[in-house]
Write a protein that holds these residues in place. Sequence first.
Motif, mmCIF file in Angstrom:
data_model
loop_
_atom_site.group_PDB
_atom_site.id
_atom_site.type_symbol
_atom_site.label_atom_id
_atom_site.label_comp_id
_atom_site.label_asym_id
_atom_site.label_seq_id
_atom_site.Cartn_x
_atom_site.Cartn_y
_atom_site.Cartn_z
ATOM 1 N N ILE A 191 0.834 -1.204 0.000
ATOM 2 C CA ILE A 191 0.000 0.000 0.000
ATOM 3 C C ILE A 191 0.868 1.253 0.000
ATOM 4 C CG2 ILE A 191 -1.607 1.357 1.401
ATOM 5 C CD1 ILE A 191 -2.888 -1.266 2.267
ATOM 6 N N TYR A 192 1.952 1.235 0.764
ATOM 7 C CA TYR A 192 2.831 2.400 0.865
ATOM 8 C C TYR A 192 3.423 2.760 -0.504
ATOM 9 C CZ TYR A 192 6.901 5.237 2.051
ATOM 10 O OH TYR A 192 7.835 6.230 2.100
ATOM 11 N N PHE A 193 3.919 1.741 -1.220
ATOM 12 C CA PHE A 193 4.547 2.012 -2.517
ATOM 13 C C PHE A 193 3.518 2.351 -3.597
ATOM 14 C CE2 PHE A 193 8.097 -0.372 -0.596
ATOM 15 C CZ PHE A 193 9.123 0.530 -0.855
ATOM 16 N N VAL A 194 2.393 1.688 -3.561
ATOM 17 C CA VAL A 194 1.379 1.915 -4.590
ATOM 18 C C VAL A 194 0.726 3.285 -4.439
ATOM 19 C CG1 VAL A 194 -0.851 1.126 -5.482
ATOM 20 C CG2 VAL A 194 0.942 -0.522 -4.987
ATOM 21 N N ASN A 195 0.562 3.732 -3.182
ATOM 22 C CA ASN A 195 -0.090 5.018 -2.929
ATOM 23 C C ASN A 195 0.591 6.165 -3.646
ATOM 24 O OD1 ASN A 195 -2.150 4.094 -1.421
ATOM 25 N ND2 ASN A 195 -1.377 4.768 0.548
ATOM 26 N N THR A 196 1.920 6.141 -3.663
ATOM 27 C CA THR A 196 2.676 7.208 -4.308
ATOM 28 C C THR A 196 2.335 7.291 -5.795
ATOM 29 O OG1 THR A 196 4.472 6.788 -2.757
ATOM 30 C CG2 THR A 196 4.990 8.139 -4.658
ATOM 31 N N LYS A 197 2.279 6.116 -6.429
ATOM 32 C CA LYS A 197 1.940 6.090 -7.856
ATOM 33 C C LYS A 197 0.505 6.563 -8.089
ATOM 34 C CE LYS A 197 5.152 2.581 -9.530
ATOM 35 N NZ LYS A 197 5.302 1.313 -10.291
ATOM 36 N N ILE A 198 -0.404 6.132 -7.222
ATOM 37 C CA ILE A 198 -1.810 6.519 -7.370
ATOM 38 C C ILE A 198 -1.959 8.027 -7.252
ATOM 39 C CG2 ILE A 198 -4.077 6.417 -6.242
ATOM 40 C CD1 ILE A 198 -3.529 3.502 -5.589
ATOM 41 N N ASN A 199 -1.249 8.631 -6.304
ATOM 42 C CA ASN A 199 -1.335 10.076 -6.088
ATOM 43 C C ASN A 199 -0.853 10.851 -7.317
ATOM 44 O OD1 ASN A 199 -1.765 12.479 -4.694
ATOM 45 N ND2 ASN A 199 0.320 12.524 -3.919
ATOM 46 N N LYS A 200 0.308 10.443 -7.855
ATOM 47 C CA LYS A 200 0.862 11.135 -9.024
ATOM 48 C C LYS A 200 -0.069 11.017 -10.226
ATOM 49 C CE LYS A 200 5.736 10.728 -7.716
ATOM 50 N NZ LYS A 200 7.049 10.117 -8.050
ATOM 51 N N LYS A 201 -0.573 9.808 -10.437
ATOM 52 C CA LYS A 201 -1.444 9.589 -11.591
ATOM 53 C C LYS A 201 -2.781 10.316 -11.418
ATOM 54 C CE LYS A 201 0.630 5.238 -13.041
ATOM 55 N NZ LYS A 201 1.149 5.785 -14.305
ATOM 56 N N SER A 202 -3.264 10.429 -10.178
ATOM 57 C CA SER A 202 -4.521 11.139 -9.923
ATOM 58 C C SER A 202 -4.383 12.618 -10.259
ATOM 59 C CB SER A 202 -4.930 10.971 -8.458
ATOM 60 O OG SER A 202 -5.254 9.638 -8.174
ATOM 61 N N GLU A 203 -3.250 13.216 -9.902
ATOM 62 C CA GLU A 203 -3.018 14.629 -10.215
ATOM 63 C C GLU A 203 -2.968 14.849 -11.732
ATOM 64 O OE1 GLU A 203 0.183 16.538 -8.241
ATOM 65 O OE2 GLU A 203 -0.429 15.904 -6.243
ATOM 66 N N LEU A 204 -2.294 13.929 -12.432
ATOM 67 C CA LEU A 204 -2.207 14.041 -13.890
ATOM 68 C C LEU A 204 -3.592 13.932 -14.530
ATOM 69 C CD1 LEU A 204 0.979 11.876 -14.632
ATOM 70 C CD2 LEU A 204 0.758 14.348 -14.867
ATOM 71 N N ILE A 205 -4.406 13.019 -13.994
ATOM 72 C CA ILE A 205 -5.761 12.824 -14.534
ATOM 73 C C ILE A 205 -6.583 14.089 -14.357
ATOM 74 C CG2 ILE A 205 -7.948 11.621 -14.087
ATOM 75 C CD1 ILE A 205 -6.290 9.092 -13.613
ATOM 76 N N GLN A 206 -6.531 14.702 -13.172
ATOM 77 C CA GLN A 206 -7.314 15.910 -12.914
ATOM 78 C C GLN A 206 -6.858 17.075 -13.781
ATOM 79 O OE1 GLN A 206 -9.948 14.557 -11.679
ATOM 80 N NE2 GLN A 206 -10.268 16.297 -10.358
ATOM 81 N N GLU A 207 -5.547 17.208 -13.966
ATOM 82 C CA GLU A 207 -5.028 18.285 -14.825
ATOM 83 C C GLU A 207 -5.489 18.094 -16.267
ATOM 84 O OE1 GLU A 207 -0.834 18.373 -14.358
ATOM 85 O OE2 GLU A 207 -0.906 18.969 -12.243
ATOM 86 N N GLN A 208 -5.412 16.837 -16.730
ATOM 87 C CA GLN A 208 -5.827 16.562 -18.107
ATOM 88 C C GLN A 208 -7.328 16.769 -18.286
ATOM 89 O OE1 GLN A 208 -3.645 15.959 -20.474
ATOM 90 N NE2 GLN A 208 -5.224 15.887 -22.057
ATOM 91 N N LEU A 209 -8.112 16.426 -17.248
ATOM 92 C CA LEU A 209 -9.560 16.611 -17.310
ATOM 93 C C LEU A 209 -9.910 18.098 -17.382
ATOM 94 C CD1 LEU A 209 -12.253 15.091 -17.305
ATOM 95 C CD2 LEU A 209 -12.290 15.302 -14.829
ATOM 96 N N SER A 210 -9.160 18.922 -16.665
ATOM 97 C CA SER A 210 -9.372 20.370 -16.719
ATOM 98 C C SER A 210 -9.079 20.913 -18.120
ATOM 99 C CB SER A 210 -8.479 21.077 -15.696
ATOM 100 O OG SER A 210 -8.952 20.877 -14.399
ATOM 101 N N LYS A 211 -7.992 20.436 -18.715
ATOM 102 C CA LYS A 211 -7.651 20.861 -20.075
ATOM 103 C C LYS A 211 -8.741 20.451 -21.058
ATOM 104 C CE LYS A 211 -3.469 20.259 -21.614
ATOM 105 N NZ LYS A 211 -2.192 19.580 -21.939
#
Length: 596
Positions: A191-211
């Motif tokens: 969970i510790y290692f996966v969370n970091t990836k999930i957080n980064k990808k979530s930010e990218l998704i939200q930025e792309q959705l805004s665009k």
Amino acid sequence: MKHLRYLNKYFYKYKWRIIPGIFFVIISNIFGVIPAQVIGHAFNLITENIQLYSLFSGFERKEIIYDIFSYSLLYFGTLVLILYLLRGLFLFFMRQTIILMSRHIEFDIKNEIYAHYQKLSLGFYRRNNTGDLMNRATEDVNRVRMYVGPAIMYAINTGVLFLLVIYAMFSVNTKLAIFCLLPLPALVVIIYFVNTKINKKSELIQEQLSKLSSFVQERFSGIRVIKSYVREGHTEKVFAAESQGYKNNAMGLVKVQALFYPTMVLLVGLSTILTIYIGGKQVINGSITPGNIAEFIVYVNQLTFPVSMLGWVTTLIQRASASQKRINEFLELQPDITSEAHDKTEISGRINFQNVSFTYPDTGIEAIKNVSFEIKEGQFVAIIGRTGSGKSTLANLIMRMYDVDKGDIKIDGTSLKSLNLQDYRNHIGFVPQEVFLFSDTIKNNISFGLDTTTTEQVETAAKNAAVYHNIIGFEHQFETMLGERGITLSGGQKQRVSIARALIKEPRILIFDDCLSAVDTRTEEEILNNLGRLMNGKTSILIAHRISTIKNADKILVLDNGEITEQGTHEELLLLSGAYAEMYQNQLLEEESKSI
């Protein structure tokens, strides 16, 4: 979690929903753990009574043993059913408190964001896309709601269930409990290692959705231009490319989750195998009963759903954190234009510019350079100049859409910054260069600036703006619904409805920012004659390109490259033989050539 700390004030506000919710979580899980102990006792009863039933084979008491056995199983079965029904009841109460709380918080956040957007200055909207603003108030807020509702509910549920199950396990057999829980540390590391990836990808998704949202909003607003230039195919390709970017980021997140959930289920399955193996050995040794193994298997299966939900909850928290970070970025912004004054004052309409200079902060363009002039109460003042000379900027500065860099603007001898901004703007009628009408009825568009209006007021304003006869020609007249940005009306009709919206306020200061460009000469004269009557004794400022529109003004300001090069009446400026006289001669020649 640092970005989500902003939500603590809402948890405090709705504490009397979340506290009962936590209580219902605890009670529901107690009724969820007890059935495992009942099943353990029932399993022991079965194994013991089967042996006892075999011993009485051929005896009359065999039927009595069978009846006792049957009634005991019915009793235990009914008890388990009742316990699960009680668990379901308290789970319902849990959702009715925590999930409803999340909806209240969602409502509050959306209202807070919208209210904050309203406070931010005009420059903020020049720097940010409409689609991005909308996305933060809708999609981002929805993701935050998933955190304050389902994520918190399942996190509390999982935590309480873990504590109760672990306590029950250790109270039965310490060794077996330790082996059952052996896979959990590995789960924590994953969970510790996966969370970091999930957080980064979530930010990218939200930025792309805004665009993506910004692109769609802008293209729909400019659909007339797209069709005029036959660029539908091009915009489809650009949209497909933006969508592909969003899809790639979303697929990356799904791949991480797809690996995450099966891994957790595998570790839970490993716990079941260890339970049966270690538990079987202890049953042989006589340390525990077969019912204890059944009890432990129930415990492990009870942990399966919460553990699998743990990954989903983690994803929700990470995505909510990314969304709240985006929301906080705007909520932390302070408006460039602030007003500390609270007292309402009467405005007579005297305006004084004292060595005013202004540079747009976004572009660095110096629009106004050391401008000084005075407009007396009740004067009709016109501002003329070439495109980009700073005419609209002067109107924005009078409206205090921006604050000056140097110098000062005084209204009735008081610095504009010292006035109550809302009260001051209430005294102004402003017709912008780019007319904007809302997707509403014509009546509501005209009466937009006032809380309450009568039908007579609306009709009078329409008549003064020379648009009344156009409106009554429509099937629904003043109740005619306008399309987005008033697309139902022609350019001239939109301008006149916008003028009516300003006139109905009966303002002390009226500012026309080149809003008669789409109106024919005859209609223009009618509007100006009405203005002369309505604005008698009130200050009027008219920005225009046609000299025929402004030649009757009390004072004319000629702007060039942000500076006032000439000022005076029409006759005085003609005598100067300068820039104004040159513009006047050029416009006369244009009119003569058109008449030929």
